[in-house]
Design a protein around this motif. Structure first.
Motif, PDB file in Angstrom:
ATOM      1  N   MET A   1       0.847  -1.197   0.000  1.00  0.00           N
ATOM      2  CA  MET A   1       0.000   0.000   0.000  1.00  0.00           C
ATOM      3  C   MET A   1       0.883   1.248   0.000  1.00  0.00           C
ATOM      4  N   LYS A   2       0.574   2.173  -0.897  1.00  0.00           N
ATOM      5  CA  LYS A   2       1.343   3.407  -1.027  1.00  0.00           C
ATOM      6  C   LYS A   2       0.409   4.618  -1.008  1.00  0.00           C
ATOM      7  N   ILE A   3       0.924   5.733  -0.530  1.00  0.00           N
ATOM      8  CA  ILE A   3       0.160   6.989  -0.584  1.00  0.00           C
ATOM      9  C   ILE A   3       0.047   7.410  -2.041  1.00  0.00           C
ATOM     10  N   SER A   4      -1.178   7.673  -2.476  1.00  0.00           N
ATOM     11  CA  SER A   4      -1.405   8.061  -3.868  1.00  0.00           C
ATOM     12  C   SER A   4      -1.732   9.535  -4.024  1.00  0.00           C
ATOM     13  N   ALA A   5      -2.252  10.163  -2.985  1.00  0.00           N
ATOM     14  CA  ALA A   5      -2.586  11.589  -3.078  1.00  0.00           C
ATOM     15  C   ALA A   5      -2.814  12.142  -1.684  1.00  0.00           C
ATOM     16  N   ILE A   6      -2.554  13.435  -1.508  1.00  0.00           N
ATOM     17  CA  ILE A   6      -2.869  14.158  -0.269  1.00  0.00           C
ATOM     18  C   ILE A   6      -3.620  15.416  -0.684  1.00  0.00           C
ATOM     19  N   ARG A   7      -4.837  15.568  -0.186  1.00  0.00           N
ATOM     20  CA  ARG A   7      -5.696  16.674  -0.601  1.00  0.00           C
ATOM     21  C   ARG A   7      -6.095  17.508   0.616  1.00  0.00           C
ATOM     22  N   ALA A   8      -5.951  18.814   0.497  1.00  0.00           N
ATOM     23  CA  ALA A   8      -6.322  19.738   1.579  1.00  0.00           C
ATOM     24  C   ALA A   8      -7.565  20.515   1.178  1.00  0.00           C
ATOM     25  N   TYR A   9      -8.516  20.610   2.107  1.00  0.00           N
ATOM     26  CA  TYR A   9      -9.764  21.332   1.869  1.00  0.00           C
ATOM     27  C   TYR A   9      -9.957  22.363   2.978  1.00  0.00           C
ATOM     28  N   ALA A  10      -9.975  23.615   2.616  1.00  0.00           N
ATOM     29  CA  ALA A  10     -10.325  24.680   3.565  1.00  0.00           C
ATOM     30  C   ALA A  10     -11.739  25.142   3.237  1.00  0.00           C
ATOM     31  N   ALA A  11     -12.637  25.041   4.204  1.00  0.00           N
ATOM     32  CA  ALA A  11     -14.038  25.346   3.927  1.00  0.00           C
ATOM     33  C   ALA A  11     -14.716  25.901   5.162  1.00  0.00           C
ATOM     34  N   ARG A  12     -15.665  26.780   4.946  1.00  0.00           N
ATOM     35  CA  ARG A  12     -16.482  27.308   6.032  1.00  0.00           C
ATOM     36  C   ARG A  12     -17.495  26.255   6.446  1.00  0.00           C
ATOM     37  N   VAL A  13     -17.449  25.860   7.718  1.00  0.00           N
ATOM     38  CA  VAL A  13     -18.386  24.885   8.261  1.00  0.00           C
ATOM     39  C   VAL A  13     -18.976  25.483   9.523  1.00  0.00           C
ATOM     40  N   GLY A  14     -20.277  25.717   9.523  1.00  0.00           N
ATOM     41  CA  GLY A  14     -20.876  26.385  10.670  1.00  0.00           C
ATOM     42  C   GLY A  14     -20.364  27.805  10.803  1.00  0.00           C
ATOM     43  N   ILE A  15     -19.833  28.146  11.984  1.00  0.00           N
ATOM     44  CA  ILE A  15     -19.409  29.526  12.223  1.00  0.00           C
ATOM     45  C   ILE A  15     -17.919  29.736  11.997  1.00  0.00           C
ATOM     46  N   ARG A  16     -17.186  28.698  11.521  1.00  0.00           N
ATOM     47  CA  ARG A  16     -15.749  28.867  11.365  1.00  0.00           C
ATOM     48  C   ARG A  16     -15.244  28.040  10.189  1.00  0.00           C
ATOM     49  N   ASN A  17     -14.024  28.350   9.774  1.00  0.00           N
ATOM     50  CA  ASN A  17     -13.371  27.543   8.751  1.00  0.00           C
ATOM     51  C   ASN A  17     -12.780  26.284   9.375  1.00  0.00           C
ATOM     52  N   GLN A  18     -12.747  25.224   8.582  1.00  0.00           N
ATOM     53  CA  GLN A  18     -12.033  24.016   8.947  1.00  0.00           C
ATOM     54  C   GLN A  18     -11.074  23.682   7.818  1.00  0.00           C
ATOM     55  N   LEU A  19      -9.894  23.216   8.175  1.00  0.00           N
ATOM     56  CA  LEU A  19      -8.926  22.751   7.194  1.00  0.00           C
ATOM     57  C   LEU A  19      -8.770  21.244   7.370  1.00  0.00           C
ATOM     58  N   LEU A  20      -9.396  20.504   6.469  1.00  0.00           N
ATOM     59  CA  LEU A  20      -9.356  19.051   6.509  1.00  0.00           C
ATOM     60  C   LEU A  20      -8.378  18.541   5.461  1.00  0.00           C
ATOM     61  N   VAL A  21      -7.694  17.470   5.798  1.00  0.00           N
ATOM     62  CA  VAL A  21      -6.710  16.868   4.898  1.00  0.00           C
ATOM     63  C   VAL A  21      -7.064  15.397   4.716  1.00  0.00           C
ATOM     64  N   LYS A  22      -7.147  14.974   3.458  1.00  0.00           N
ATOM     65  CA  LYS A  22      -7.415  13.575   3.132  1.00  0.00           C
ATOM     66  C   LYS A  22      -6.167  12.954   2.529  1.00  0.00           C
ATOM     67  N   VAL A  23      -5.737  11.841   3.090  1.00  0.00           N
ATOM     68  CA  VAL A  23      -4.619  11.075   2.539  1.00  0.00           C
ATOM     69  C   VAL A  23      -5.205   9.821   1.891  1.00  0.00           C
ATOM     70  N   GLU A  24      -4.950   9.658   0.603  1.00  0.00           N
ATOM     71  CA  GLU A  24      -5.468   8.517  -0.146  1.00  0.00           C
ATOM     72  C   GLU A  24      -4.348   7.518  -0.419  1.00  0.00           C
ATOM     73  N   THR A  25      -4.721   6.258  -0.627  1.00  0.00           N
ATOM     74  CA  THR A  25      -3.741   5.217  -0.957  1.00  0.00           C
ATOM     75  C   THR A  25      -4.182   4.452  -2.202  1.00  0.00           C
ATOM     76  N   ASP A  26      -3.235   3.748  -2.806  1.00  0.00           N
ATOM     77  CA  ASP A  26      -3.542   2.958  -3.999  1.00  0.00           C
ATOM     78  C   ASP A  26      -4.329   1.694  -3.672  1.00  0.00           C
ATOM     79  N   ALA A  27      -4.533   1.424  -2.380  1.00  0.00           N
ATOM     80  CA  ALA A  27      -5.341   0.279  -1.971  1.00  0.00           C
ATOM     81  C   ALA A  27      -6.790   0.668  -1.706  1.00  0.00           C
ATOM     82  N   GLY A  28      -7.110   1.946  -1.902  1.00  0.00           N
ATOM     83  CA  GLY A  28      -8.469   2.402  -1.672  1.00  0.00           C
ATOM     84  C   GLY A  28      -8.764   2.796  -0.243  1.00  0.00           C
ATOM     85  N   VAL A  29      -7.813   2.590   0.647  1.00  0.00           N
ATOM     86  CA  VAL A  29      -7.967   3.015   2.047  1.00  0.00           C
ATOM     87  C   VAL A  29      -7.541   4.473   2.154  1.00  0.00           C
ATOM     88  N   TYR A  30      -8.301   5.269   2.864  1.00  0.00           N
ATOM     89  CA  TYR A  30      -7.981   6.688   3.010  1.00  0.00           C
ATOM     90  C   TYR A  30      -8.159   7.102   4.465  1.00  0.00           C
TER      91      TYR A  30
END
Length: 384
Positions: A1-30
């Protein structure tokens, strides 16, 4: 299993911004992680992109080695922006490893010490009768620890500490009288005071009124906290803005404080948090994690709180008297931690126990936000 992508999302959620990061793998596990550097999300995204450049193609299960490489891969080690990015990636890697092995994340941290995670809540009304009524309602709902409001936080432009500390002290005393001795009470001054102002505040109340004072002064100089320590017997709760174990080190080893307000999304993720917890346990400093962000932070901190022995309370901002107004929106987070009275139950599912609707997240807009730039009445800049 290898890291295939790292994606950062900054978005307004409720009353504040959140910065969420998703790490994806070539095995479909994230895995999902979150950064805690509120107000500087764009800077953290840049750091995440730097790390993605050499993490892609690597083994996501080698969490400790990847942490060291992220921290030491540049000449200028550490700093709040970099460790906020490392935090989000580290948390996501733990989520991946837990899912891959079919175990909750706390099993990766040594197993759980408790079945439920007690929380502390925070009143939202300014000091006065309504604040006491809110505090009593929290007691009635099952809370045994809470943070009281401080005067002046509702003002958005000018802050004069001396105008507010007496009022805050008065209502802290009244709340203690109303709730009795069994309830844990604290206040958070958000490092707005000087040493003299903080000492004056504490000295205006009978000993035992407060069980902790949080962030009364700025943290850059441990000697300043040692000076304040000599002037008051109120326990200190500090560390939410600390960005590494090294920032905690002088406070722990010099017995300056009693509660660590560690933020897993700022300090370097779960890898660094466990190291701070170990040092703290050796010095009888309790962990009282900072948790004002989103459900990913809450989920990660629940696993941390389950795994460490020296845990006190977890901050919640979803009590009946204060809510972040949709920050844990069930449409965006179809699986996320939910309060059960005044506690969170320890998750049983593999990984963090969090799911994010990525389609909705992509549609959510980022709204630039600046913390209030406070000034004193003479025009000089002061702390928020």
């Amino acid at each position: 299993m290898k890291i295939s992508a790292i994606r950062a999302y900054a978005a307004r959620v409720g009353i504040r911004n959140q910065l969420l990061v998703k790490v994806e793998t070539d095995a479909g596990v994230y895995g999902w992680g979150e950064s805690g550097l509120s107000g500087r999300e764009l800077a953290v995204i840049g750091a995440v992109e730097h790390y993605a450049g050499f993490l892609t193609g690597r083994d996501p299960l080698a969490i400790s080695a990847l942490w060291q490489e992220m921290y030491r891969s540049q000449y200028f080690e550490g700093g709040r922006v970099l460790t906020a990015a490392i935090s989000a990636i580290d948390i996501a890697l733990h989520d991946i490893k837990g899912k891959a092995l079919g175990v909750p994340v706390y099993e990766l941290l040594g197993g759980r010490n408790r079945d439920v995670i007690p929380t502390f809540a925070t009143t939202s009304a300014p000091p006065g009768p309504e604040m006491i009524a809110q505090a009593q309602s929290l007691v009635d709902a099952g809370w045994r620890a809470m943070r009281l409001s401080v005067s002046g936080h509702e003002e958005k432009a000018v802050y004069e500490p001396r105008e507010h500390i007496a009022e805050t002290a008065r209502w802290c005393v009244e709340t203690r009288k109303a709730l009795g001795e069994k309830i844990v009470l604290g206040v958070d001054f958000h490092h707005r005071l000087s040493v003299a102002e903080a000492a004056s505040f504490c000295q205006k109340m009978p000993s035992g009124t407060l069980d902790f004072i949080e962030e009364p002064i700025r943290d850059e100089t441990p000697e300043a906290y040692e000076s304040l320590r000599r002037m008051t017997d109120v326990p200190f709760a500090i560390g939410e803005e600390f960005a590494s174990k090294w920032q905690f080190l002088p406070y722990i080893e010099r017995d300056i404080h009693q509660f660590n307000r560690l933020d897993v999304c700022n300090v370097g993720g779960l890898t660094e948090s466990m190291k701070v917890a170990g040092w703290s346990e050796a010095h009888y400093v309790d962990m009282m994690p900072h948790n004002p962000l989103g459900p990913v932070c809450t989920a990660a901190t629940l696993h941390f709180a389950a795994a460490v022995a020296n845990f006190a309370w977890l901050e919640t901002r979803s009590s009946p008297v204060e809510t972040h107004l949709g920050f844990d929106d069930a449409t965006l987070f179809p699986l996320c931690p939910q309060l059960d009275g005044a506690v969170y139950k320890v998750p049983e599912v593999p990984g963090l126990g969090i799911e994010v609707d990525e389609t909705l997240l992509k549609e959510a807009r980022f709204t630039p936000w600046e913390a209030p730039h406070l000034k004193r009445r003479d025009g000089s800049v002061t702390n928020w």
